[in-house]
Motif scaffolding. Structure first.
Motif, PDB file in Angstrom:
ATOM      1  N   LEU A 176      -1.362  -4.632  -8.277  1.00 26.24           N
ATOM      2  CA  LEU A 176      -0.718  -6.188  -8.002  1.00 26.24           C
ATOM      3  C   LEU A 176       0.854  -5.918  -7.087  1.00 26.24           C
ATOM      4  O   LEU A 176       0.619  -6.364  -5.670  1.00 26.24           O
ATOM      5  CB  LEU A 176      -0.730  -7.176  -9.113  1.00 26.24           C
ATOM      6  CG  LEU A 176       0.011  -8.307  -8.575  1.00 26.24           C
ATOM      7  CD1 LEU A 176      -0.535  -9.145  -7.770  1.00 26.24           C
ATOM      8  CD2 LEU A 176       0.550  -9.002 -10.199  1.00 26.24           C
ATOM      9  N   LEU A 177       1.454  -5.025  -7.568  1.00 22.92           N
ATOM     10  CA  LEU A 177       2.480  -4.125  -7.212  1.00 22.92           C
ATOM     11  C   LEU A 177       2.573  -3.962  -5.868  1.00 22.92           C
ATOM     12  O   LEU A 177       3.323  -4.120  -4.752  1.00 22.92           O
ATOM     13  CB  LEU A 177       3.436  -3.315  -7.870  1.00 22.92           C
ATOM     14  CG  LEU A 177       3.950  -3.651  -9.405  1.00 22.92           C
ATOM     15  CD1 LEU A 177       4.103  -3.197 -10.570  1.00 22.92           C
ATOM     16  CD2 LEU A 177       4.779  -5.183  -8.991  1.00 22.92           C
ATOM     17  N   GLY A 178       1.652  -2.661  -5.578  1.00 18.87           N
ATOM     18  CA  GLY A 178       1.487  -2.169  -4.645  1.00 18.87           C
ATOM     19  C   GLY A 178       1.027  -3.342  -3.093  1.00 18.87           C
ATOM     20  O   GLY A 178       1.344  -3.232  -2.081  1.00 18.87           O
ATOM     21  N   GLY A 179       0.076  -3.896  -3.798  1.00 16.36           N
ATOM     22  CA  GLY A 179      -0.292  -5.295  -2.512  1.00 16.36           C
ATOM     23  C   GLY A 179       0.950  -5.648  -1.821  1.00 16.36           C
ATOM     24  O   GLY A 179       0.965  -6.190  -0.894  1.00 16.36           O
ATOM     25  N   LEU A 180       1.832  -6.303  -2.966  1.00 17.44           N
ATOM     26  CA  LEU A 180       2.835  -7.256  -2.340  1.00 17.44           C
ATOM     27  C   LEU A 180       3.909  -6.374  -2.051  1.00 17.44           C
ATOM     28  O   LEU A 180       4.426  -6.586  -0.958  1.00 17.44           O
ATOM     29  CB  LEU A 180       3.289  -7.643  -3.763  1.00 17.44           C
ATOM     30  CG  LEU A 180       2.415  -9.154  -4.635  1.00 17.44           C
ATOM     31  CD1 LEU A 180       3.024  -9.568  -5.913  1.00 17.44           C
ATOM     32  CD2 LEU A 180       2.114 -10.140  -3.687  1.00 17.44           C
ATOM     33  N   LEU A 205      -4.357  -3.927   1.401  1.00 18.80           N
ATOM     34  CA  LEU A 205      -5.559  -3.347   0.799  1.00 18.80           C
ATOM     35  C   LEU A 205      -5.278  -1.665   0.259  1.00 18.80           C
ATOM     36  O   LEU A 205      -5.266  -1.997  -0.781  1.00 18.80           O
ATOM     37  CB  LEU A 205      -6.840  -4.472   0.853  1.00 18.80           C
ATOM     38  CG  LEU A 205      -6.647  -5.477   0.796  1.00 18.80           C
ATOM     39  CD1 LEU A 205      -8.397  -5.961   1.594  1.00 18.80           C
ATOM     40  CD2 LEU A 205      -6.187  -6.213  -0.822  1.00 18.80           C
ATOM     41  N   TYR A 206      -5.129  -1.327   1.207  1.00 20.95           N
ATOM     42  CA  TYR A 206      -4.888   0.116   0.820  1.00 20.95           C
ATOM     43  C   TYR A 206      -4.041   0.660   0.209  1.00 20.95           C
ATOM     44  O   TYR A 206      -4.300   1.301  -0.777  1.00 20.95           O
ATOM     45  CB  TYR A 206      -4.608   0.749   2.150  1.00 20.95           C
ATOM     46  CG  TYR A 206      -5.773   1.169   3.472  1.00 20.95           C
ATOM     47  CD1 TYR A 206      -7.196   0.481   2.949  1.00 20.95           C
ATOM     48  CD2 TYR A 206      -5.297  -0.207   4.738  1.00 20.95           C
ATOM     49  CE1 TYR A 206      -7.841   0.777   4.236  1.00 20.95           C
ATOM     50  CE2 TYR A 206      -6.193  -0.277   5.630  1.00 20.95           C
ATOM     51  CZ  TYR A 206      -7.443   0.271   6.177  1.00 20.95           C
ATOM     52  OH  TYR A 206      -8.665  -0.306   6.603  1.00 20.95           O
ATOM     53  N   TYR A 207      -2.486  -0.069   0.318  1.00 18.24           N
ATOM     54  CA  TYR A 207      -1.920  -0.083  -1.190  1.00 18.24           C
ATOM     55  C   TYR A 207      -2.254  -0.138  -2.322  1.00 18.24           C
ATOM     56  O   TYR A 207      -1.806   0.415  -3.429  1.00 18.24           O
ATOM     57  CB  TYR A 207      -0.528  -0.193  -0.137  1.00 18.24           C
ATOM     58  CG  TYR A 207      -0.257   0.441   1.073  1.00 18.24           C
ATOM     59  CD1 TYR A 207      -0.064   1.896   0.799  1.00 18.24           C
ATOM     60  CD2 TYR A 207      -0.157  -0.621   1.632  1.00 18.24           C
ATOM     61  CE1 TYR A 207       0.078   1.635   2.722  1.00 18.24           C
ATOM     62  CE2 TYR A 207      -0.457   0.007   3.493  1.00 18.24           C
ATOM     63  CZ  TYR A 207       0.113   1.419   3.530  1.00 18.24           C
ATOM     64  OH  TYR A 207       0.403   1.480   4.825  1.00 18.24           O
ATOM     65  N   ALA A 208      -2.392  -1.657  -2.609  1.00 18.27           N
ATOM     66  CA  ALA A 208      -3.478  -2.030  -4.022  1.00 18.27           C
ATOM     67  C   ALA A 208      -3.899  -0.846  -4.155  1.00 18.27           C
ATOM     68  O   ALA A 208      -4.098  -0.299  -5.491  1.00 18.27           O
ATOM     69  CB  ALA A 208      -3.555  -3.494  -3.464  1.00 18.27           C
ATOM     70  N   LEU A 209      -4.697  -0.731  -3.869  1.00 19.44           N
ATOM     71  CA  LEU A 209      -6.122   0.926  -4.749  1.00 19.44           C
ATOM     72  C   LEU A 209      -5.560   1.834  -4.577  1.00 19.44           C
ATOM     73  O   LEU A 209      -5.336   2.834  -5.595  1.00 19.44           O
ATOM     74  CB  LEU A 209      -6.831   0.773  -3.149  1.00 19.44           C
ATOM     75  CG  LEU A 209      -8.264   1.350  -4.047  1.00 19.44           C
ATOM     76  CD1 LEU A 209      -8.209   1.393  -4.530  1.00 19.44           C
ATOM     77  CD2 LEU A 209      -9.571   2.277  -2.335  1.00 19.44           C
ATOM     78  N   ALA A 210      -4.513   2.510  -3.544  1.00 20.34           N
ATOM     79  CA  ALA A 210      -3.637   3.485  -4.068  1.00 20.34           C
ATOM     80  C   ALA A 210      -3.165   3.024  -5.252  1.00 20.34           C
ATOM     81  O   ALA A 210      -3.013   4.351  -6.044  1.00 20.34           O
ATOM     82  CB  ALA A 210      -2.862   3.270  -2.792  1.00 20.34           C
TER      83      ALA A 210
END
Length: 523
Positions: free
Chosen positions: A88-92, A133-138
């Protein structure tokens, strides 16, 4: 005594002072308050703010150092959270970064596409959310890792690199303001001719994650690498003569460009600027003629040809037909041999329509919204130079340009040429961002790059990525420059031409090995 020993061991394990009952109050301050105070800095809303701070590291801001600092915050917050919350933090973080960095898309949809303001704003946020979404997954995967701090730092950097590569390549790629672009200035810029923009992305992410995890030895290694980078060999290309170039900036408002009632006036303004040029070669922006060249009135065609007889002209127009499709092109007039270049890497939604989105693009009534691809990459030979055209955002893809940075073949170039029309997006931020991408290409391949745009940024970038000359935004004029061509090959050009981006994907996988080994041993 044995009973007393067992009692003391029990008291120590429970956190009570030695020799005191386990239920006795402790003099130590409660840990919960400290954790609550820290958790405020890991709140999801802070991730949105940190993403916006990340945007502040790109042009027109000179604060490149905000990029690793913002990323260090994300690493610190995510690796201290459960995987779902880390995702969630990566996605936001990505939404805050990309929505604030791509807000100018609102102008094209609302002001020129005539979509309602709410719909246009929502579309920008949804695009940012999709790309995030790429960053949320990573980041979610990074939080699942275990091991010593240096191993977790490497894993975070590896996954961040993988996310950036995925955004740059999947679904035709959209790597606008990829994190490495913040470093066209600063100490990491010296690595551009060695590892390119995504190699710089990896270096910055590794330094940021080492700082966040307090992996001091890894951070020390990164500081040593950066220090050594300042003394690395850098002169990979050599001068190859000069060419006087006139870069035309007509400054035709986008809402007038396709207005039939204004076409005659716009063409007269363009022709006057071309006739006033003093260079050996005149270059116009992309689609400066917003219709196929064959449709032009014979009188208007004759005027352009007369001007080109005095000074050869590289003209932005369209080629093709209704059956084969129309190609966004640059056509040479007045040169010894015929030449044209067609755009190959098309912009989603603006130049080709992804499946299922025809309704959305048709609602904006974008002219020439579904174009055909160009077919070749050869350079234009002129006055001892070889010029490689790039139309609009084609210069975001170094892997598409690299054949022109080698001293072999028809694509081999001494000068890179970008022709763009950013009038769709207004004058703020987008022009400086696109100019920064051109600076990175010049650094990577040590080739000068000239830019002819409709409303800005029309400029000359030298082979060291410096903006030598630039016209003010939204001002009609001709920028007269002398560009020094370059020959030679950088290390980055050699390995990118040989292997593409695969070595960087391999680097991302390699960065995950330590945490995978630790996880296996723990099991």
């Amino acid at each position: 005594m044995a009973v007393l020993g067992r009692f003391r061991r029990h008291g120590a394990a429970s956190g009570a002072p030695s020799g005191a009952p386990s239920g006795a109050p402790s003099d130590a301050p409660p840990r919960a308050s400290g954790l609550t105070w820290l958790s405020a800095f890991r709140h999801p809303w802070v991730a949105l703010l940190a993403g916006a701070v990340h945007t502040g590291s790109f042009a027109p801001s000179p604060a490149w150092w905000l990029q690793p600092l913002a990323l260090a915050w994300l690493c610190w917050a995510a690796l201290g959270a459960r995987p779902r919350r880390a995702a969630l933090l990566g996605g936001l973080f990505g939404v805050g970064w990309l929505a604030s960095g791509l807000w100018w898309l609102y102008i094209s949809m609302h002001d020129f596409g005539h979509l309602p303001g709410v719909v246009s704003g929502l579309a920008v946020v949804l695009l940012a959310a999709f790309l995030s979404l790429y960053y949320a997954l990573a980041v979610g995967l990074a939080a699942r890792g275990s091991g010593p701090p240096w191993a977790r730092a490497l894993a975070f950097a590896a996954l961040w690199l993988a996310a950036e590569l995925a955004r740059a390549t999947l679904f035709t790629g959209f790597p606008w303001i990829a994190s490495g672009y913040a470093h066209t200035q600063g100490p990491l810029a010296t690595f551009a001719p060695w590892v390119g923009v995504y190699g710089i992305t990896a270096l910055s992410a590794c330094a940021a994650s080492a700082l966040a995890t307090r992996a001091w030895r890894l951070l020390g290694v990164m500081l040593l690498i950066v220090s050594l980078g300042q003394v690395l060999p850098s002169g990979f290309t050599q001068p190859a003569g000069e060419l006087a170039v006139s870069l035309v900036q007509p400054n035709i408002p986008q809402d007038q460009k396709f207005d039939r009632d204004r076409f005659e006036d716009n063409l007269n303004q363009l022709s006057t600027l071309i006739e006033s040029a003093r260079g050996q070669l005149v270059i116009t922006p992309e689609s400066v003629l917003p219709l196929p060249l064959a449709w032009l009135d014979p009188v208007q065609t004759e005027r352009l040809q007369r001007a080109a007889a005095q000074r050869p002209l590289l003209l932005g127009t369209f080629l093709g037909n209704e059956q084969a499709g129309y190609v966004n092109s640059l056509v040479a007039l007045g040169t010894p041999a015929p030449y044209d270049y067609g755009k190959r890497h098309l912009l989603p939604f603006g130049e080709f329509i992804p499946p299922g989105f025809h309704w959305f693009v048709r609602a904006m009534r974008i002219p020439m919204d579904d174009q055909a691809h160009g077919t070749h990459q050869r350079a234009l030979s002129f006055a001892g130079q070889r010029l490689r055209p790039l139309i609009c955002y084609e210069d975001l893809f170094g892997e598409d340009v690299v054949a022109s940075a080698l001293d072999q073949g028809e694509a081999s170039a001494t000068v890179l040429v970008n022709a763009s029309n950013l009038a769709w997006f207004g004058p703020r931020m987008v022009q400086d961002q696109h100019l920064q991408f051109s600076q990175m290409r010049a650094l990577e391949f040590q080739r000068p790059l000239v830019r002819a745009t409709n409303t800005g940024a029309t400029a000359l970038v030298d082979h060291e990525g410096r903006v030598v000359s630039r016209l003010p935004a939204e001002q009609a004029g001709v920028l007269e420059v002398r560009v020094q061509g370059r020959r030679g090959e950088t290390p980055y050009a050699r390995w990118l031409a040989a292997f593409g981006l695969w070595p960087l994907w391999a680097l991302a996988v390699l960065g995950l090995v330590p945490v995978l080994i630790h996880r296996r041993r723990a099991r």
